[in-house]
Design a protein around this motif. Structure first.
Motif, mmCIF file in Angstrom:
data_model
loop_
_atom_site.group_PDB
_atom_site.id
_atom_site.type_symbol
_atom_site.label_atom_id
_atom_site.label_comp_id
_atom_site.label_asym_id
_atom_site.label_seq_id
_atom_site.Cartn_x
_atom_site.Cartn_y
_atom_site.Cartn_z
ATOM 1 N N ASP A 24 0.800 -1.254 -0.064
ATOM 2 C CA ASP A 24 -0.051 0.039 0.022
ATOM 3 C C ASP A 24 0.914 1.120 0.113
ATOM 4 O O ASP A 24 0.595 2.247 -0.717
ATOM 5 N N VAL A 25 1.898 1.086 0.789
ATOM 6 C CA VAL A 25 2.769 2.486 0.826
ATOM 7 C C VAL A 25 3.416 2.499 -0.299
ATOM 8 O O VAL A 25 3.716 3.649 -0.828
ATOM 9 N N ALA A 26 4.030 1.545 -0.969
ATOM 10 C CA ALA A 26 4.659 1.676 -2.463
ATOM 11 C C ALA A 26 3.751 2.147 -3.459
ATOM 12 O O ALA A 26 4.170 2.904 -4.153
ATOM 13 N N LEU A 27 2.499 1.765 -3.341
ATOM 14 C CA LEU A 27 1.880 2.227 -4.512
ATOM 15 C C LEU A 27 1.382 3.666 -4.319
ATOM 16 O O LEU A 27 1.347 4.364 -5.283
ATOM 17 N N GLN A 28 1.306 4.025 -3.039
ATOM 18 C CA GLN A 28 0.962 5.722 -2.958
ATOM 19 C C GLN A 28 2.169 6.539 -3.043
ATOM 20 O O GLN A 28 1.943 7.594 -3.591
ATOM 21 N N LEU A 29 3.249 5.917 -2.811
ATOM 22 C CA LEU A 29 4.491 6.856 -2.848
ATOM 23 C C LEU A 29 5.096 6.536 -4.297
ATOM 24 O O LEU A 29 6.353 7.347 -4.553
ATOM 25 N N LYS A 30 4.549 5.711 -5.121
ATOM 26 C CA LYS A 30 5.175 5.370 -6.371
ATOM 27 C C LYS A 30 6.711 4.821 -6.235
ATOM 28 O O LYS A 30 7.395 4.882 -6.908
ATOM 29 N N PHE A 31 6.926 4.126 -5.108
ATOM 30 C CA PHE A 31 7.938 3.495 -4.938
ATOM 31 C C PHE A 31 8.152 1.800 -5.367
ATOM 32 O O PHE A 31 6.779 1.114 -5.135
ATOM 33 N N ALA A 32 9.248 1.120 -5.437
ATOM 34 C CA ALA A 32 9.160 -0.249 -5.299
ATOM 35 C C ALA A 32 9.027 -0.840 -3.992
ATOM 36 O O ALA A 32 9.539 -0.030 -3.081
ATOM 37 N N PRO A 33 8.329 -1.746 -3.850
ATOM 38 C CA PRO A 33 7.961 -2.593 -2.413
ATOM 39 C C PRO A 33 9.569 -2.695 -1.757
ATOM 40 O O PRO A 33 9.788 -2.580 -0.674
ATOM 41 N N GLU A 37 11.117 -1.488 2.077
ATOM 42 C CA GLU A 37 11.982 -2.638 2.880
ATOM 43 C C GLU A 37 13.131 -2.050 3.150
ATOM 44 O O GLU A 37 13.781 -2.198 4.261
ATOM 45 N N SER A 38 13.920 -1.696 2.189
ATOM 46 C CA SER A 38 15.473 -1.204 2.256
ATOM 47 C C SER A 38 15.317 0.187 3.475
ATOM 48 O O SER A 38 16.168 0.298 4.199
ATOM 49 N N LEU A 39 14.268 0.835 3.499
ATOM 50 C CA LEU A 39 13.949 2.132 4.284
ATOM 51 C C LEU A 39 13.734 1.846 5.663
ATOM 52 O O LEU A 39 14.298 2.135 6.454
ATOM 53 N N GLU A 40 12.614 0.734 5.851
ATOM 54 C CA GLU A 40 12.561 0.268 7.055
ATOM 55 C C GLU A 40 13.680 -0.635 7.746
ATOM 56 O O GLU A 40 13.950 -0.722 8.936
ATOM 57 N N ALA A 53 17.749 9.039 -1.066
ATOM 58 C CA ALA A 53 17.375 8.220 0.212
ATOM 59 C C ALA A 53 16.687 9.322 1.157
ATOM 60 O O ALA A 53 15.771 8.978 1.761
ATOM 61 N N ARG A 54 17.259 10.568 1.265
ATOM 62 C CA ARG A 54 16.674 11.529 2.228
ATOM 63 C C ARG A 54 15.317 12.034 1.566
ATOM 64 O O ARG A 54 14.263 12.151 2.372
ATOM 65 N N GLY A 55 15.347 11.965 0.389
ATOM 66 C CA GLY A 55 14.136 12.357 -0.172
ATOM 67 C C GLY A 55 12.889 11.239 -0.027
ATOM 68 O O GLY A 55 11.843 11.745 0.149
ATOM 69 N N MET A 56 13.341 10.169 -0.081
ATOM 70 C CA MET A 56 12.356 8.919 0.177
ATOM 71 C C MET A 56 11.886 8.951 1.786
ATOM 72 O O MET A 56 10.439 8.607 1.707
ATOM 73 N N VAL A 57 12.680 9.199 2.716
ATOM 74 C CA VAL A 57 12.468 8.958 3.948
ATOM 75 C C VAL A 57 11.525 10.505 3.970
ATOM 76 O O VAL A 57 10.542 10.156 4.971
ATOM 77 N N ARG A 58 11.756 11.280 3.486
ATOM 78 C CA ARG A 58 10.768 12.646 3.729
ATOM 79 C C ARG A 58 9.519 12.390 3.317
ATOM 80 O O ARG A 58 8.282 12.771 3.801
ATOM 81 N N ASN A 59 9.338 11.971 2.146
ATOM 82 C CA ASN A 59 8.158 11.570 1.517
ATOM 83 C C ASN A 59 7.379 10.405 2.562
ATOM 84 O O ASN A 59 5.946 10.435 2.633
#
Length: 308
Positions: A24-33, A37-40, A53-59
């Motif tokens: 669900d998070v990947a679909l809303q942020l337009k990221f790959a699953p 997982e790498s962020l978490e 990486a900083r931009g992905m954490v901010r979104n």
């Protein structure tokens, strides 16, 4: 193994509290699953770079309604490792590569530019030659033409002398006819005979005088009396060049023309009359034989008014 900063754990905890799955998070942020997982898991080395990486954490933090700045500050030691001085020096010692294709394209562009400039110069030269004055070309083409009279005298042989005409016998002139003078018949004189019984006063009585001609104004006044009922006459007399325009009550144009000095124009029709007079100071106007003062209706030498 890198030290855990708690950024990934905080993101995973907030996601689970809101009941969201990784997909669900990947679909809303337009990221790959796998990126979520790498962020978490705080495996920032699997991401494209520290800035991304900083931009992905901010979104991710905005989606979970978390304050992103503390998380980004905590991930700074892992997302931005200190640069290796040896690698930087090695990078500066490398030669800058120049591809042969770039040189080739530069040469092609330069050759095309030179050819274009030469073509423009040739076209400009030809245009200048065509626009040259005719007097610089005429002397080379013109040749002196022979005189037509001289050419005719050279080309044609001399004409033969004319033969003498045969002698004509002289004719004696006839004597002129006698002129007969016409005698005008004189009219018989008429003598006035006095009546024997007439007195001296009657004999000295002068002949009746010829009736004097009526002036044109009296004739015009008498002509006005002959107009049909409802008709009126307007007369214009111009002392200088003037424009006259008259329209009667039915909208019919009676006159619309430029009139020279000394002209007299007369129109008749049914009122009201729409009148326009140019150079009004040099026009005299009468209506049914009565003069009309144009000065109250004149503005800048043009009179416009309605005559009823």
């Amino acid at each position: 193994m890198t030290e855990a900063t708690g950024v990934g754990a905080r993101l995973r905890q907030a996601r689970e509290e809101q009941g969201l799955a990784i997909d669900d998070v990947a679909l809303q942020l337009k990221f790959a699953p796998r990126q979520i997982e790498s962020l978490e898991q705080e495996r920032f080395d699997r991401l494209p770079g520290p800035t991304i990486a900083r931009g992905m954490v901010r979104n991710y933090a905005r989606l979970l309604k978390l304050d992103a700045e503390p998380l980004i500050q905590r991930m700074a030691p892992q997302a931005e490792p200190a640069p290796d001085p040896g690698l930087i020096a090695e990078r500066f010692r490398r030669e800058v590569p120049f591809s042969d294709s770039g040189r080739r394209s530069t040469l092609i562009y330069a050759g095309f530019s030179v050819a274009l400039l030469v073509l423009v110069g040739v076209l400009a030269y030809e245009w200048q030659q065509q626009k040259a004055p005719a007097q610089f070309v005429a002397p080379a083409r013109e040749r002196p033409q022979p005189d037509p009279a001289q050419a005719a005298s050279v080309a044609q042989p001399p004409a033969p002398a004319p033969e003498p005409a045969p002698a004509v016998p002289a004719v004696e002139p006839k004597p002129p006819a006698p002129v007969v003078a016409e005698q005008k018949k004189s009219a018989p004189a008429v003598t006035e005979q006095k009546k024997p019984g007439a007195s001296v006063a009657e004999q000295k009585k002068p002949a009746p005088a010829v009736a004097e001609k009526k002036p044109a104004a009296e004739k015009l006044a008498s002509a006005d009396n002959t107009l049909p009922p409802g008709q009126h006459r307007i007369v214009f007399r111009t002392e200088g060049e003037a424009w006259l325009e008259v329209k009667d009550g039915s909208g019919r144009m009676l006159i619309s023309a430029l009139n020279p000095a000394g002209a007299e124009r007369s129109v008749r029709g049914q009122p009201p009359f729409e009148i326009v007079i140019g150079n009004a100071s040099s026009v005299r106007m009468t209506y049914d034989g009565k003069p009309v003062d144009l000065r109250p209706h004149t503005r800048v030498e043009v009179a416009r008014f309605t005559l009823k």
